[in-house]
Design an enzyme around this catalytic site. Sequence first.
Site, PDB file in Angstrom:
ATOM      1  CB  ILE A  43      -3.259   1.734   5.589  1.00 48.88           C
ATOM      2  CG1 ILE A  43      -4.276   1.424   6.778  1.00 48.88           C
ATOM      3  CG2 ILE A  43      -1.866   2.422   6.450  1.00 48.88           C
ATOM      4  CD1 ILE A  43      -3.720   0.176   7.877  1.00 48.88           C
ATOM      5  CD  GLU A  44      -4.086   6.001  -0.525  1.00 55.00           C
ATOM      6  OE1 GLU A  44      -5.062   5.948  -1.224  1.00 55.00           O
ATOM      7  OE2 GLU A  44      -3.590   7.341  -0.184  1.00 55.00           O
ATOM      8  CB  ALA A  46       5.018   8.595   0.588  1.00 55.59           C
ATOM      9  CB  ALA A  47       7.024   4.163  -1.307  1.00 48.22           C
ATOM     10  CE1 TYR A  48       0.687   7.129  -4.505  1.00 48.23           C
ATOM     11  CE2 TYR A  48       2.879   7.281  -5.523  1.00 48.23           C
ATOM     12  CZ  TYR A  48       1.909   7.860  -5.217  1.00 48.23           C
ATOM     13  OH  TYR A  48       1.496   9.239  -5.407  1.00 48.23           O
ATOM     14  CB  CYS A  53      -6.635  -3.453   0.150  1.00 48.58           C
ATOM     15  SG  CYS A  53      -5.882  -3.167  -1.529  1.00 48.58           S
ATOM     16  CD  GLU A  55     -11.167  -4.920  -0.089  1.00 49.07           C
ATOM     17  OE1 GLU A  55     -10.274  -4.131   0.191  1.00 49.07           O
ATOM     18  OE2 GLU A  55     -11.542  -4.916  -1.174  1.00 49.07           O
ATOM     19  CB  CYS A  91      -7.735  -4.892  -5.725  1.00 55.07           C
ATOM     20  SG  CYS A  91      -6.528  -5.522  -4.370  1.00 55.07           S
ATOM     21  CB  CYS A  94      -8.245  -7.690  -1.841  1.00 49.98           C
ATOM     22  SG  CYS A  94      -7.674  -6.325  -0.965  1.00 49.98           S
TER      23      CYS A  94
END
Length: 138
Positions: A43-44, A46-48, A53, A55, A91, A94
């Site tokens: 789930i992304e 806009a503020a990154y 993730c 997992e 990653c 995770c």
Amino acid sequence: MTDIELVRAAITARENAYAPYSHFAVGAALLCADGTVYGGCNIENAAYSPGNCAERTAIFRAVFDGHRDFAAIAVVGGPQGQPISELCAPCGVCRQVMREFCDPATFRILMGTSDTEYIESTLEELLPYSFGPENLGK
């Protein structure tokens, strides 16, 4: 649940990914020791950095429901709208979250390109010399 079914559940979870920025969709399926399965997707934002993730989404859902004993997780990912063609490993963040709840020697991580094409690693193999709750003197 078989490994094939777990990878298949991760593939299905990938369909719910919200990835408008990276266009890289990831799905995960977490198998609890009691047989319960929790799906997760990336789930992304806009503020990154507030993104999450797949997992961790699956693990956090399970923990919220009171589960703390996990057997395996399947992870798949790749460019959104395209067939999965490469393995997608968890990653570092995770892996550390998995380490909080899972036995590194026995927790299995399945990384696949289809429900019949996948590899298996233990958390210990993916996160050697890890830091866990026992390191804090608990």
